[in-house]
Scaffold this active site. Structure first.
Site, PDB file in Angstrom:
ATOM      1  N   LYS A  79      -4.383  -4.351 -81.174  1.00 60.92           N
ATOM      2  CA  LYS A  79      -4.101  -3.631 -79.929  1.00 60.92           C
ATOM      3  C   LYS A  79      -4.300  -2.142 -80.145  1.00 60.92           C
ATOM      4  O   LYS A  79      -3.805  -1.563 -81.118  1.00 60.92           O
ATOM      5  CB  LYS A  79      -2.668  -3.919 -79.475  1.00 60.92           C
ATOM      6  CG  LYS A  79      -2.317  -3.302 -78.124  1.00 60.92           C
ATOM      7  CD  LYS A  79      -0.931  -3.704 -77.673  1.00 60.92           C
ATOM      8  CE  LYS A  79      -0.612  -3.103 -76.302  1.00 60.92           C
ATOM      9  NZ  LYS A  79       0.728  -3.502 -75.816  1.00 60.92           N
ATOM     10  N   SER A 154       0.848  -5.205 -71.189  1.00 62.29           N
ATOM     11  CA  SER A 154      -0.164  -4.227 -71.565  1.00 62.29           C
ATOM     12  C   SER A 154      -1.079  -4.689 -72.700  1.00 62.29           C
ATOM     13  O   SER A 154      -2.085  -4.047 -72.973  1.00 62.29           O
ATOM     14  CB  SER A 154       0.524  -2.927 -71.980  1.00 62.29           C
ATOM     15  OG  SER A 154       1.316  -3.114 -73.150  1.00 62.29           O
ATOM     16  N   SER A 178       4.945  -7.170 -72.349  1.00 66.77           N
ATOM     17  CA  SER A 178       3.547  -6.830 -72.613  1.00 66.77           C
ATOM     18  C   SER A 178       2.826  -7.739 -73.592  1.00 66.77           C
ATOM     19  O   SER A 178       1.609  -7.651 -73.720  1.00 66.77           O
ATOM     20  CB  SER A 178       3.444  -5.383 -73.107  1.00 66.77           C
ATOM     21  OG  SER A 178       3.631  -4.497 -72.038  1.00 66.77           O
TER      22      SER A 178
END
Length: 470
Positions: A79, A154, A178
């Site tokens: 990420k 996210s 997320s």
């Protein structure tokens, strides 16, 4: 090669060890898959494919020499929020478009030390402050199951990469859902560890809503990555000793008492998601668990108010500080998040927020005192529309227009109840083809049980890895 790109990590390791598959072959398949689908999905913010192929050749030698590490040769997408020293660290924002990280996140340190190959990094919304994934810096990331929809956020790029076959494992982080939201939206497995289980970076390591964790396509793969990143770290004072690892043998739920909550209170739940969650409960009964339907009785408004008070003390001010200096470069949703957080902090102080959080956890804690775990939907509606920021447009769920689009999510409860481990596994598909998910919530710091339950669901109700249309 497409089938190879979807090979589970645990199976790839077995084939690497038996010399039936080379890490170079797997990496090549993943790269070819990325080159084929990325123009449509847009899940990767950075690609280091040439370097990854060289590292795959080194991994090949490690297997030949008999010295492989736990993740040796596996393609792992990181990420983008988790920095890597010497690489761009943009937080998905034009304001930081040229910023270079000086440190590496502990999760990435451990992936690299275990032989994982970070061949790509994955997209996020700006500052990871949304449940969808698009930004002015990277554009719109789309759901591989239906390109009209978002993969969630996210950690949306991580979920989309796994679902599109452009990574074997992926990392994520979760401050309000997320990890679990994109896992639910993309038909993948995502784990929010209990607070402190996986080390993080300051200052957000001190925020009990914040969790870094693993994402994968199978429960065993998710456990593999969790076992790699778990444990105390000298840079994180709240990281727990000792390192508690998920057992290798998973799936026995015989005699476990599991609470099945069709709803946590007054959330709106689409009928298709309700049916998929019921099917998961039935599957656990078939696997030998004792499953009982329960009413939890939380109020969505209380959960969201407590959450935004909390965001107004740490997360919101961080975004607001950037907005004060670079407001013209920020997305509308980031500016709105900063404003909402600031307003929430003015409603009630930090102490009042903590009192609300304590009351919310008391309900969950009392339930988990009677049951070994709880299952409930991850969201009340399928994936959000790609590219939509839900500022001018209201989200309607089950025929009801929501005050805030995040009211569709049942995840934030368990950032408040932050010591509870939560595993998202797929529960089925919605009418539009987008996957749906179910949360498996464990007692505080009981990581193993949620993985046991997840593996049982996977065995009784196996899910598809690959979107048919991509």
């Amino acid at each position: 090669m497409t089938d190879l790109a979807y090979l589970p990590a645990t199976e790839a390791l077995r084939l690497f060890r038996s010399r039936e598959l080379s890490p170079v072959e797997l990496m090549t398949a993943v790269i070819e898959r990325a080159e084929a689908v990325e123009p449509r999905v847009n899940a990767l913010s950075e690609r280091t494919f040439e370097e990854a192929l060289l590292q795959a050749k080194q991994a090949e030698r490690a297997y030949r020499d008999g010295s492989p590490r736990p993740l040796e040769g596996l393609p792992v997408a990181a990420k983008d929020e988790q920095p890597i020293a010497g690489r761009l660290a943009t937080d998905g924002s034009l304001a930081y478009a040229t910023h270079v990280a000086g440190v590496t996140h502990p999760v990435i340190e451990r992936v690299l030390a275990a032989g994982g190959i970070v061949h790509a990094r994955t997209t996020t919304p700006e500052f990871c402050c949304a449940a969808f994934t698009h930004s002015r810096l990277w554009g719109v990331t789309r759901n591989p199951w239906n390109l009209d929809y978002s993969p969630g956020g996210s950690s949306g790029g991580s979920g989309a990469a796994l679902a599109s076959g452009t990574a074997t494992l992926a990392t994520g982080s979760d401050i309000g859902g997320s990890i679990r939201l994109p896992a639910a939206n993309t038909g993948t497995v995502g784990y929010k560890p209990p607070y402190g289980r996986v080390p993080a970076m300051p200052p957000f390591n001190l925020d009990h809503y914040c969790h870094d964790g693993p994402m994968a396509r199978t429960v065993a793969d998710c456990a593999l990555l969790q076992n790699t990143i778990v444990g105390p770290h000298p840079g994180d004072v709240v990281s727990l000793r000792p390192a508690v690892r998920i057992p290798d043998q998973l799936g026995d739920v015989t005699g476990l008492r599991i609470a099945y909550a069709p709803n946590l209170g007054d959330w709106e739940i689409e009928p298709g998601i309700a049916a998929n969650t019921r099917a998961v409960a039935d599957a656990l009964t078939a696997a030998g668990a004792i499953v009982e339907e329960v009413e939890v009785g939380l109020r969505r408004a209380d959960v969201m108010r407590a959450a935004f008070i909390h965001f107004g003390t740490i997360f919101g001010p961080m975004v607001a500080n950037v907005a004060a200096e670079h407001g013209d470069r920020l997305t509308r949703y980031a500016l709105a998040f900063a404003a909402e957080s600031r307003a929430a902090a003015e409603w009630d102080g930090f102490l009042a927020g903590l009192e609300m959080e304590a009351a919310i956890y008391a309900v969950i804690g009392a339930l988990l005192d009677r049951y070994d775990a709880l299952i409930c939907p991850t969201t009340g509606a399928p994936a959000l529309r790609a590219g939509e920021d839900y500022i001018d447009t209201k989200l309607t769920v089950n025929g009801v227009e929501l005050d805030h689009y995040m009211d569709y999510s049942l995840t934030t409860v368990f950032n408040i109840a932050s010591r509870c481990p939560v595993l998202n596994v797929p529960s089925g598909r919605a009418a539009d083809g987008v996957p749906t998910g179910v949360q498996i919530v464990g007692r505080s710091y009981d990581d193993a049980t949620v993985f046991q339950i997840g593996a049982a669901i996977e065995r009784v109700r196996p899910w598809a890895f690959r979107p048919e249309s991509l």
